[in-house]
Scaffold this motif. Structure first.
Motif, PDB file in Angstrom:
ATOM      1  N   PRO A 231      20.329  62.913  51.503  1.00  0.00           N
ATOM      2  CA  PRO A 231      18.941  62.743  51.029  1.00  0.00           C
ATOM      3  C   PRO A 231      18.453  63.850  50.111  1.00  0.00           C
ATOM      4  O   PRO A 231      17.661  63.596  49.199  1.00  0.00           O
ATOM      5  N   GLU A 232      18.921  65.085  50.313  1.00  0.00           N
ATOM      6  CA  GLU A 232      18.445  66.195  49.490  1.00  0.00           C
ATOM      7  C   GLU A 232      19.224  66.341  48.187  1.00  0.00           C
ATOM      8  O   GLU A 232      18.824  67.103  47.311  1.00  0.00           O
ATOM      9  N   GLN A 233      20.339  65.624  48.080  1.00  0.00           N
ATOM     10  CA  GLN A 233      21.168  65.673  46.859  1.00  0.00           C
ATOM     11  C   GLN A 233      21.908  64.343  46.763  1.00  0.00           C
ATOM     12  O   GLN A 233      23.091  64.263  47.066  1.00  0.00           O
ATOM     13  N   PRO A 234      21.238  63.278  46.322  1.00  0.00           N
ATOM     14  CA  PRO A 234      21.780  61.919  46.423  1.00  0.00           C
ATOM     15  C   PRO A 234      23.111  61.690  45.706  1.00  0.00           C
ATOM     16  O   PRO A 234      23.802  60.723  46.018  1.00  0.00           O
ATOM     17  N   GLU A 235      23.486  62.557  44.788  1.00  0.00           N
ATOM     18  CA  GLU A 235      24.775  62.376  44.111  1.00  0.00           C
ATOM     19  C   GLU A 235      25.942  62.839  44.980  1.00  0.00           C
ATOM     20  O   GLU A 235      27.105  62.631  44.621  1.00  0.00           O
ATOM     21  N   VAL A 236      25.647  63.438  46.127  1.00  0.00           N
ATOM     22  CA  VAL A 236      26.676  63.928  47.044  1.00  0.00           C
ATOM     23  C   VAL A 236      26.768  62.996  48.249  1.00  0.00           C
ATOM     24  O   VAL A 236      25.748  62.642  48.849  1.00  0.00           O
ATOM     25  N   ASP A 237      27.994  62.590  48.612  1.00  0.00           N
ATOM     26  CA  ASP A 237      28.207  61.733  49.778  1.00  0.00           C
ATOM     27  C   ASP A 237      28.493  62.583  51.011  1.00  0.00           C
ATOM     28  O   ASP A 237      29.273  63.536  50.962  1.00  0.00           O
TER      29      ASP A 237
ATOM     30  N   GLN B  88      45.130  73.066  51.285  1.00  0.00           N
ATOM     31  CA  GLN B  88      45.048  74.462  51.708  1.00  0.00           C
ATOM     32  C   GLN B  88      46.184  74.819  52.664  1.00  0.00           C
ATOM     33  O   GLN B  88      46.714  75.924  52.629  1.00  0.00           O
ATOM     34  N   ASP B  89      46.548  73.882  53.523  1.00  0.00           N
ATOM     35  CA  ASP B  89      47.617  74.128  54.485  1.00  0.00           C
ATOM     36  C   ASP B  89      48.949  73.555  54.032  1.00  0.00           C
ATOM     37  O   ASP B  89      49.971  73.753  54.684  1.00  0.00           O
ATOM     38  N   GLY B  90      48.939  72.814  52.906  1.00  0.00           N
ATOM     39  CA  GLY B  90      50.167  72.187  52.443  1.00  0.00           C
ATOM     40  C   GLY B  90      50.679  71.159  53.412  1.00  0.00           C
ATOM     41  O   GLY B  90      51.877  70.905  53.508  1.00  0.00           O
TER      42      GLY B  90
ATOM     43  N   PHE C 134      37.443  57.650  50.367  1.00  0.00           N
ATOM     44  CA  PHE C 134      36.789  58.954  50.378  1.00  0.00           C
ATOM     45  C   PHE C 134      37.756  59.983  50.960  1.00  0.00           C
ATOM     46  O   PHE C 134      38.623  59.646  51.765  1.00  0.00           O
ATOM     47  N   ARG C 135      37.571  61.236  50.585  1.00  0.00           N
ATOM     48  CA  ARG C 135      38.338  62.333  51.171  1.00  0.00           C
ATOM     49  C   ARG C 135      37.414  63.220  51.979  1.00  0.00           C
ATOM     50  O   ARG C 135      36.294  63.524  51.547  1.00  0.00           O
ATOM     51  N   ILE C 136      37.859  63.631  53.172  1.00  0.00           N
ATOM     52  CA  ILE C 136      37.056  64.491  54.030  1.00  0.00           C
ATOM     53  C   ILE C 136      37.240  65.943  53.573  1.00  0.00           C
ATOM     54  O   ILE C 136      38.339  66.489  53.651  1.00  0.00           O
ATOM     55  N   PRO C 137      36.153  66.600  53.086  1.00  0.00           N
ATOM     56  CA  PRO C 137      36.296  67.945  52.530  1.00  0.00           C
ATOM     57  C   PRO C 137      35.980  69.069  53.513  1.00  0.00           C
ATOM     58  O   PRO C 137      36.235  70.236  53.220  1.00  0.00           O
TER      59      PRO C 137
ATOM     60  N   LEU D 153      39.679  65.086  60.213  1.00  0.00           N
ATOM     61  CA  LEU D 153      40.120  66.419  59.847  1.00  0.00           C
ATOM     62  C   LEU D 153      40.001  66.634  58.349  1.00  0.00           C
ATOM     63  O   LEU D 153      40.003  65.679  57.564  1.00  0.00           O
ATOM     64  N   VAL D 154      39.905  67.891  57.952  1.00  0.00           N
ATOM     65  CA  VAL D 154      39.933  68.221  56.524  1.00  0.00           C
ATOM     66  C   VAL D 154      41.245  67.705  55.939  1.00  0.00           C
ATOM     67  O   VAL D 154      42.320  67.967  56.465  1.00  0.00           O
ATOM     68  N   GLY D 155      41.136  66.951  54.858  1.00  0.00           N
ATOM     69  CA  GLY D 155      42.324  66.372  54.244  1.00  0.00           C
ATOM     70  C   GLY D 155      42.566  64.925  54.602  1.00  0.00           C
ATOM     71  O   GLY D 155      43.462  64.296  54.035  1.00  0.00           O
ATOM     72  N   ASP D 156      41.782  64.366  55.515  1.00  0.00           N
ATOM     73  CA  ASP D 156      41.886  62.933  55.798  1.00  0.00           C
ATOM     74  C   ASP D 156      41.323  62.141  54.617  1.00  0.00           C
ATOM     75  O   ASP D 156      40.255  62.467  54.089  1.00  0.00           O
ATOM     76  N   PHE D 157      42.040  61.111  54.211  1.00  0.00           N
ATOM     77  CA  PHE D 157      41.537  60.157  53.220  1.00  0.00           C
ATOM     78  C   PHE D 157      41.192  58.883  53.975  1.00  0.00           C
ATOM     79  O   PHE D 157      42.042  58.326  54.678  1.00  0.00           O
ATOM     80  N   ILE D 158      39.975  58.438  53.836  1.00  0.00           N
ATOM     81  CA  ILE D 158      39.500  57.311  54.645  1.00  0.00           C
ATOM     82  C   ILE D 158      39.076  56.139  53.763  1.00  0.00           C
ATOM     83  O   ILE D 158      38.785  56.308  52.573  1.00  0.00           O
ATOM     84  N   LEU D 159      39.042  54.964  54.374  1.00  0.00           N
ATOM     85  CA  LEU D 159      38.485  53.780  53.736  1.00  0.00           C
ATOM     86  C   LEU D 159      37.132  53.486  54.355  1.00  0.00           C
ATOM     87  O   LEU D 159      36.980  53.516  55.584  1.00  0.00           O
ATOM     88  N   VAL D 160      36.168  53.186  53.497  1.00  0.00           N
ATOM     89  CA  VAL D 160      34.815  52.877  53.942  1.00  0.00           C
ATOM     90  C   VAL D 160      34.520  51.418  53.656  1.00  0.00           C
ATOM     91  O   VAL D 160      34.684  50.954  52.524  1.00  0.00           O
ATOM     92  N   ASN D 161      34.131  50.699  54.683  1.00  0.00           N
ATOM     93  CA  ASN D 161      33.765  49.294  54.549  1.00  0.00           C
ATOM     94  C   ASN D 161      32.395  49.204  53.884  1.00  0.00           C
ATOM     95  O   ASN D 161      31.390  49.625  54.468  1.00  0.00           O
ATOM     96  N   LYS D 162      32.346  48.655  52.667  1.00  0.00           N
ATOM     97  CA  LYS D 162      31.104  48.630  51.905  1.00  0.00           C
ATOM     98  C   LYS D 162      30.184  47.475  52.268  1.00  0.00           C
ATOM     99  O   LYS D 162      29.022  47.468  51.866  1.00  0.00           O
ATOM    100  N   TYR D 163      30.693  46.463  52.992  1.00  0.00           N
ATOM    101  CA  TYR D 163      29.829  45.320  53.299  1.00  0.00           C
ATOM    102  C   TYR D 163      29.342  45.321  54.744  1.00  0.00           C
ATOM    103  O   TYR D 163      28.619  44.413  55.151  1.00  0.00           O
ATOM    104  N   SER D 164      29.712  46.342  55.535  1.00  0.00           N
ATOM    105  CA  SER D 164      29.276  46.389  56.939  1.00  0.00           C
ATOM    106  C   SER D 164      27.761  46.398  57.058  1.00  0.00           C
ATOM    107  O   SER D 164      27.198  45.812  57.983  1.00  0.00           O
ATOM    108  N   TYR D 165      27.093  47.091  56.127  1.00  0.00           N
ATOM    109  CA  TYR D 165      25.643  47.218  56.190  1.00  0.00           C
ATOM    110  C   TYR D 165      24.943  46.411  55.094  1.00  0.00           C
ATOM    111  O   TYR D 165      23.818  46.702  54.709  1.00  0.00           O
TER     112      TYR D 165
END
Length: 279
Positions: free
Chosen positions: A135-141, A260-262, A83-86, A95-107
């Motif tokens: 919850p109000e827009q499920p297609e958005v993470d 945005q900041d290069g 995922f990318r932090i927007p 921070l904005v611009g961080d690309f992260i890994l999400v553990n899908k089996y933790s939960y």
């Protein structure tokens, strides 16, 4: 159509094309070519396997891409997803611009697209940085920190936080100067220590007054907040996150690049989100 649905459809279609050809059309094709080879007296070619069955281009592509698509689908759906932090709602942790890994089996393992849990493995813990479907827009993470667990009473009064009647420890550490675009530079930085969740850093805008409210988290739901407390759209404004909306636990930063900041920051690569410090 979102990427996950597109990936599932592409994997299914390519797999079906390959399977149908393998079971139905390839045997007929090879039988026809074998008969033609016999008619031409090419018995040696038949025995040595040199007879080319002229596999259709569509089948060739499906056979080539199916294992790749399947591997990506399995990894992305059940192991890790990038995922990318927007936005700055989780500063200073993310921070904005961080690309992260999400553990899908933790939960727990969930089926792609419908997000139904099929194998219960673990449960969210207080203090986890979690990705979930808004919850109000499920297609958005969204990504926030889990503050309240099912059954908890959460109270917010200004910059202070109470959980089940106990005030959460908050220690001011100074002014925040780590935001490259200066949108949040100068905010008050503090360390908040959640019960059973450990310490993490937050940002507060002491010039802005937050209201006072209290919530009781229903069963099967979670109360979440951003670490940038005055600049986060979270459970204080739209309510609780259903357990079925959880995507996974954010575990690591694998890249930082803010267009945005290069800015490319190699120092953030590989950092565990549980131990990220403010810059």
């Amino acid at each position: 159509m979102d990427f996950e649905l597109l990936l599932v459809v592409a994997t299914l279609v390519s797999g079906l094309i390959w399977l149908i050809d393998r079971l139905a059309f390839r045997p007929r094709r090879r039988a026809r070519l074998t008969n033609e080879a016999r008619a031409l007296g090419n018995e040696a070619g038949i025995e040595s396997g040199q007879v080319n069955d002229n596999e259709p281009l569509l089948v060739d592509y499906a056979k080539s891409f199916f294992p790749i698509l399947l591997a990506v689908l399995v990894i992305r759906s059940f192991l890790f997803e990038p995922f990318r932090i927007p936005s700055g709602s989780m500063m200073p942790t993310l921070l904005v611009g961080d690309f992260i890994l999400v553990n899908k089996y933790s939960y727990g393992l969930r089926l792609p697209v419908i997000n139904t849990k099929v194998v219960p493995i673990g449960e969210p813990a207080r203090g986890d940085v979690a990705v979930f479907r808004y919850p109000e827009q499920p297609e958005v993470d969204y990504i926030k920190r889990i503050i309240g667990l099912p059954g908890d009473t959460v109270r917010v009064d200004g910059q202070r936080l109470w959980i089940n009647g106990d005030e959460v420890d908050l220690e001011t550490t100074g002014r925040y100067e780590g935001d490259a675009n200066l949108k949040h530079a100068g905010l008050t930085q503090a360390i908040e220590t959640l019960p059973e969740g450990g310490p993490h850093q937050i940002l507060m805008d002491t010039d802005r007054r937050l209201g006072s409210a209290q919530w009781t988290v229903p069963e099967g739901h979670y109360f979440v907040m951003g670490d940038n407390r005055n600049h986060s759209n979270d459970s204080r404004f739209w309510g609780f996150v259903p357990e079925s909306n959880l995507v996974g636990k954010a575990v690591m930063i694998w890249l930082h690049w803010n267009w945005q900041d290069g800015g490319f920051d190699a120092g953030r690569i590989g950092r565990s989100i549980d131990t990220v410090d403010a810059d």
